[in-house]
Design a protein around this motif. Structure first.
Motif, short mmCIF file in Angstrom:
data_model
loop_
_atom_site.label_atom_id
_atom_site.label_comp_id
_atom_site.label_asym_id
_atom_site.label_seq_id
_atom_site.Cartn_x
_atom_site.Cartn_y
_atom_site.Cartn_z
N THR A 53 4.72 -6.32 -5.22
CA THR A 53 6.12 -6.75 -5.13
C THR A 53 6.15 -8.27 -4.91
N PHE A 54 7.23 -8.89 -5.36
CA PHE A 54 7.35 -10.33 -5.22
C PHE A 54 7.97 -10.69 -3.89
N PRO B 153 0.81 -1.24 0.00
CA PRO B 153 0.00 0.00 0.00
C PRO B 153 0.84 1.27 0.00
N ARG B 154 2.08 1.19 0.44
CA ARG B 154 2.91 2.39 0.48
C ARG B 154 3.30 2.85 -0.93
#
Length: 329
Positions: free
Chosen positions: A105-106, A99-100
């Motif tokens: 991302t993996f 959320p940032r």
């Protein structure tokens, strides 16, 4: 038997690597008693870039064995307990929304390691088993079309409990065939079990290998040098024919409904070359083939139901095959 053409002398680096890998048995023995054959099998698997299926009853130190082996080689090791609710993403990793950054991302799964201990691999459903199979074969994880290579070296050490089948999903033949070796972890002898008790009585903690005196005695670089040296090991034509004849004999055995595949013959060749190199030779003999035949083939054959009812074992059938196929001289 005529010795095949090969290098006159192994390079000094290969000799040093072999010496370092031989030290592994003594180092692992500081924490695990009486499993020299399994340690040798692990070394062969790493030299051949193959995977191992370990079979043994609970409590024979399978997990400790892999952890100690990894520590003595300075390799990263992770353990994954396979359960019926385990999902493929729990093995390979998955995309996670951050959320940032408002982006996915993996997050790497436990397969991003050097030695993955897949504990009780037959307790997870076929969908998750297939994810593990893909990783074993491709040595990479693909998520949303992006391939992510695994660290090198990378092998899977999967375990099975041979006496408990309730709630399990038996590994299919296609997956079993992709394990280079199947090794059995036996119960210790009386003297070995006494040694285990004495060690625990003296304060041995299996979670603290450093306190047990386990140290690095070989590295991934030694494995890389050894792998190149194994590739240079010579194999005479009669020995190649012997390997083929052994595998073909399993396909016509009256006790088997499934014999060894051509992949089994390839595995037998590779492991025999690694065994010969570890023994200090640059050529393969029929005895090298015999030494690894059971471990390389026992999981690639399947007994007929009537043979199982009579108490026949796959190792007994393989022993019969080894005793009947003519040995080249």
């Amino acid at each position: 038997m005529t010795r095949p053409a090969g290098p006159a002398n192994q390079p000094a680096a290969a000799d040093d690597a072999r010496t370092a890998l031989h030290r592994l048995r003594a180092e692992v023995a500081k924490a695990v008693v009486g499993q020299d054959a399994v340690v040798t099998g692990l070394v062969i698997a790493l030299l051949c870039r193959g995977h191992i299926l370990l079979e043994g009853v609970p409590g024979v130190a399978k997990t400790l064995l892999v952890r100690t082996f990894a520590a003595a080689l300075d390799l990263d090791a992770k353990r994954l307990q396979f359960t019926p609710d385990l999902m493929p993403g729990d093995v390979t990793g998955s995309l996670v929304f951050d959320p940032r950054t408002a982006a996915f991302t993996f997050r790497e799964g436990p397969v991003f390691t050097n030695l993955l201990l897949a504990d009780e691999a037959n307790r997870t459903p076929p969908k998750t088993q297939s994810a593990l199979l893909e990783v074993m074969e491709e040595r990479q994880v693909s998520v949303e079309g992006t391939p992510r290579p695994l660290p090198q070296p990378f092998i899977v050490v999967a375990t099975q409990n041979p006496v408990e089948y309730e709630g399990t999903y038996p590994l299919p033949e296609a997956q079993l065939d992709r394990f280079l070796l199947k090794l059995t972890v036996p119960l210790p002898t009386r003297d070995e079990e006494l040694g285990v008790l004495r060690a625990h009585h003296a304060g041995f903690d299996p979670r603290d290998l450093a306190a047990a005196g386990v140290r690095r005695v070989a590295t991934a670089a030694d494995l890389a040098v050894g792998r190149e040296a194994v590739g240079r090991v010579g194999v005479a034509e009669p020995v190649l024919g012997y390997i083929v004849d052994l595998c073909r004999a399993t396909r016509v055995s009256p006790s088997l409904e499934l014999g060894a595949s051509p992949r089994g013959a390839t595995a037998l060749l590779l492991t025999a070359k690694a065994w010969a190199w570890l023994a200090g030779r640059d050529y393969v003999t029929p005895d090298d083939v015999k030494a690894v035949a059971r471990a390389a083939l026992r999981h690639r054959v399947r007994l007929r139901p009537e043979a199982e009812l009579e108490g026949v074992t796959t190792d007994a059938v393989l022993d019969a095959v080894l005793g009947t196929v003519p040995t080249p001289r």
